[in-house]
Scaffold this active site. Structure first.
Site, mmCIF file in Angstrom:
data_model
loop_
_atom_site.group_PDB
_atom_site.id
_atom_site.type_symbol
_atom_site.label_atom_id
_atom_site.label_comp_id
_atom_site.label_asym_id
_atom_site.label_seq_id
_atom_site.Cartn_x
_atom_site.Cartn_y
_atom_site.Cartn_z
ATOM 1 N N GLU A 81 0.792 -1.229 0.000
ATOM 2 C CA GLU A 81 0.000 0.000 0.000
ATOM 3 C C GLU A 81 0.828 1.284 0.000
ATOM 4 O OE1 GLU A 81 -3.077 0.432 -0.387
ATOM 5 O OE2 GLU A 81 -4.120 -1.422 0.106
ATOM 6 N N SER A 342 -29.155 -32.731 49.016
ATOM 7 C CA SER A 342 -28.337 -32.904 50.234
ATOM 8 C C SER A 342 -27.012 -32.162 50.191
ATOM 9 C CB SER A 342 -28.060 -34.401 50.445
ATOM 10 O OG SER A 342 -29.251 -35.112 50.663
#
Length: 773
Positions: A81, A342
């Site tokens: 780029e 329990s």
């Protein structure tokens, strides 16, 4: 002032223009540079992707990374780029002049000469292509360069560049096209991402793009020519396939991800403590057991695994299939409140030790018990008479637990649960009552893992954590370290399911303290365990609350718990909790009862007791009595001159305890009665009606033909009582010998039952009978 008069009007115009320009460039651009709605990203402890949510614009756009851009991607992007990126001030004058010449020559815009900074300016303010808009880009680029470093500009560009479809940003693209972190990209993949923002339309789902491959390979050749990569790297990168599809993001922890997204709606990047490896192990085991349980109409299960020491959550499975709408798969079983069964019992036993009520060796009554309309029963519907605290906890006996809670105090236990962080209790202690210990309370898996971790952390409760940045808060001491350790030692003895029963035979097996729970009506099955490395919780059931007789903690949740334990990675180090001698004090207890020894106790053990526990109550199972020389009678000071006085320690069981001990085959030595001719003789209370219960309402069953059936009544005895005489409403019914049971026909309403032993001892009670329709 004279000097200012000499300035010409056009010069004022130039000064004004330059001042405005200087002011414009001096004012920083918007911060943040992009006002973007990002996707929500959930990551594991290593930064790997767990889940992602699309943003409001229906785009996949991960939040910008503050980390270093991968070197391969950086070199590829700059080479493709903007090769002069690190040397220009935001614009490339020579490139602009060249582009302007070519555009004028062709009569149309064919080249833009945009630098990376100019492309960044266009991304934040996208406009149509024109010379005027290009000029605005130039101005904006110069301003950006003045206020941002080159690395910041490159980072902003890559995090907001379009990569085709609805994919924005290099992080998103790395996962969406290659299924990996940007740091793991190959040269071929980095080159692909470098060329895509320039032509994002080159990605065709389901069809490889030849033009994309050409552009990528052209960039790779450029990198080779410039010496950035070697020949072999170039050849291998060139033959890599270009992406032809959008990869679906991982959904390893959907319930967790939704929970975090709702809890932190403004936080777009959530770095969790989850281990992806452990999460996937848990998902696989959940799916496996879901397949096994489904034929039995059991469709849901949940798993939560935490680091025992820190509370960092390592796996979070809300249900086996998030997308199973038929069985409410989107319900989060980790956060859902369910009956506790329990699983609260270990904490009652630990607290009772601190209170001085018991030690693991202490006997607790296991008898038919009645509390103001509440009559608890054991799962196996039997009674042992007495059981040690350890036996009661390991076997999960309900009656000893209820009796212990009644002694300890419902409000005190309720207060402990609240203080320890149980967030689901919405009723008062009195509303819960004694069933609180048997599943009458609502708990969730998150809170239970917190509680069980407290046992492992010397009684200190500390919150669990899901996010890495969550600071570890100061813990609260809710149980003593000694009581916590002794409770874990008891829980370690619980029989494991399946082949795990033989775990002690293998040296590589892990020690594990665990507890199961099954709710009333078989709606919830729990198994929770802890060792120094992991705290694991498993719940099995149906989210619609459906009863299923196949559900039980031991058979449904227990196998999942131990499959997880065996599959989890084990760190080298301590395999079990280290006993700190400073947390204990030696205590002499009766070998039979497990309570503080008296002079009457024939055998005494010295055991470890929690250092800060309150005084343990003394043994009441042994007394010193005096007997005649021939041993036939008990004597006292009023008759031992005649018969003798041989001092002897005797074991005394209450009549109801003696009855059930004999029922279970235990021999109980009979105690001779007192000398009947003694002037101070008084019959001892040696018998007791143990069924029906005192002041209980008795329901009379009907037979198939409608006739009211008889009720079996029971009498317990402590001494050598050979015969007992039975009376109902002052009418003699008959007598029994040795095993004192009688079938009695009660009338509806109030009845008076009385029994008399041949030695004169008697017991009676009022029985309210009601016909069961």
């Amino acid at each position: 002032m004279q000097y200012l008069k000499k300035i010409k009007p056009w010069q004022w115009g130039v000064i004004t223009f330059l001042s405005i320009a200087l002011l414009y460039f001096a004012i920083p651009p918007d911060n943040p540079l992009f006002n973007t709605e990002y996707s929500t990203v959930i990551r594991d402890e290593q930064g790997d992707l767990l889940h992602a949510y699309i943003n409001k614009e229906e785009q996949w756009h991960f939040p910008p990374s503050e980390g270093i851009i991968p070197e391969k991607l950086k070199k590829a992007v700059i080479s493709y780029e903007d090769e002069a990126f690190y040397s220009h001030p935001g614009i490339d004058p020579s490139a602009i002049a060249r582009a302007l010449y070519n555009n004028l020559k062709e009569g149309e815009i064919t080249s833009g000469a945009s630098t990376l900074t100019m492309q960044l300016a266009r991304m934040r303010n996208p406009k149509s292509r024109s010379y005027f808009h290009k000029l605005l880009e130039v101005i904006d680029a110069l301003k950006i360069e003045l206020h941002y470093s080159k690395e910041e500009i490159l980072n902003l560009y890559l995090n907001h560049a379009p990569y085709g479809g609805n994919v924005i940003g290099y992080q998103t693209a790395a996962y969406k096209f290659f299924g990996k972190k940007p740091q793991q990209l190959t040269w071929g993949e980095a080159a692909t991402l470098a060329v895509l923002p320039n032509a994002p339309g080159l990605i065709y789902p389901g069809e490889p793009s030849k033009l994309l491959e050409v552009k990528r390979n052209s960039l790779l050749k450029k990198l080779l020519d410039r010496g950035t990569i070697e020949e072999l790297t170039y050849q291998l990168a060139s033959i890599e396939p270009v992406p032809d599809q959008f990869i679906t993001f991982a959904k390893d922890a959907p319930h967790l991800s939704r929970f975090l997204k709702m809890k932190y709606p403004d936080q777009k990047e959530l770095n969790t403590t989850i281990s992806k490896k452990i999460q996937r192990i848990s998902n696989q085991i959940a799916e496996k057991h879901h397949t096994v349980l489904a034929p039995y109409s059991i469709h849901n299960l949940s798993i939560l695994i935490a680091d025992t020491k820190t509370g960092a959550i390592k796996a979070y499975v809300g249900s086996p299939d998030f997308f199973d709408a038929q069985h409410n798969g989107q319900v989060d079983g980790v956060q859902a409140a369910r009956s506790s069964g329990s699983i609260l019992k270990p904490f009652l036993y630990a607290l009772s030790m601190d209170e001085g009520l018991i030690l693991p060796q202490s006997l607790i009554r296991d008898l038919p018990t009645y509390f103001d309309g509440f009559a608890p029963s054991n799962a196996n519907k039997t009674f042992q008479g007495v059981a040690t605290a350890k036996e009661a906890l390991v076997s999960s006996l309900n009656i000893p637990a209820v009796r212990l809670l009644n002694t300890y105090g419902i409000f005190q236990f309720y207060t402990f649960l609240k203080m320890a962080g149980v967030s689901t209790l919405f009723r008062s202690a009195d509303d819960y009552g004694l069933p609180l210990i048997l599943g009458g309370a609502e708990v969730n898996m998150w809170d239970m893992v917190t509680l069980y971790r407290a046992l492992a952390n010397e009684g200190v409760v500390q919150n669990n954590s899901l996010l890495k940045e969550e600071s570890s808060q100061q813990g609260k001491q809710v149980m003593s370290a000694g009581a916590s350790f002794l409770t874990l030692e008891m829980m370690k003895e619980l029989v494991r399911p399946g082949s795990e029963y033989y775990w002690r035979r293998f040296s590589n097996q892990q020690q594990f303290a665990w507890k199961t729970g099954t709710s009333f009506g078989h709606k919830d099955a729990w198994a929770i365990g802890v060792n120094p490395q992991y705290t694991i919780a498993v719940w099995v059931g149906n989210f619609n609350g459906e009863t299923n007789k196949n559900l039980s903690g031991a058979s449904s949740a227990g196998p999942i718990l131990f499959d997880l334990l065996q599959a989890l990675p084990v760190k080298p180090g301590k395999k079990w909790f280290i006993k700190n001698e400073m947390d204990f004090t030696p205590k002499k207890i009766c070998s039979l009862s497990g309570f503080a020894a008296t002079k009457a106790c024939t055998e005494v053990d010295t055991v470890d007791a929690p250092y800060f526990m309150k005084p343990l109550r003394t043994c009441d199972y042994h007394e010193t009595r005096y007997f005649s020389t021939d041993g036939k009678y008990q004597t006292c000071s009023h008759c031992w001159d005649k018969l003798g006085a041989v001092e002897k320690s005797v074991t005394l069981y209450a009549p109801d305890i003696a009855y059930y001990l004999r029922e279970n085959g235990q021999y109980i030595e009979a105690i001779p009665r007192h000398f009947p001719d003694c002037p101070r003789y008084k019959s001892e209370q040696s018998i007791e009606i143990i069924y029906p219960n005192l002041d209980a309402k008795l329901f009379l069953p009907r037979d198939y033909d409608g006739e009211i059936q008889e009720v079996i009544c029971k009498v317990g005895n402590t001494q050598a009582v050979e015969k007992v005489y039975w009376y109902l409403n002052e009418s003699f019914l008959g007598s029994t010998e040795e095993n004192h049971k009688m079938a009695i026909h009660f009338k509806p309403g109030k009845n008076y039952l009385k029994v008399v032993a041949e030695n004169g001892s008697e017991d009676s009670r009022t029985v309210f009978a009601q016909v069961k329709e």
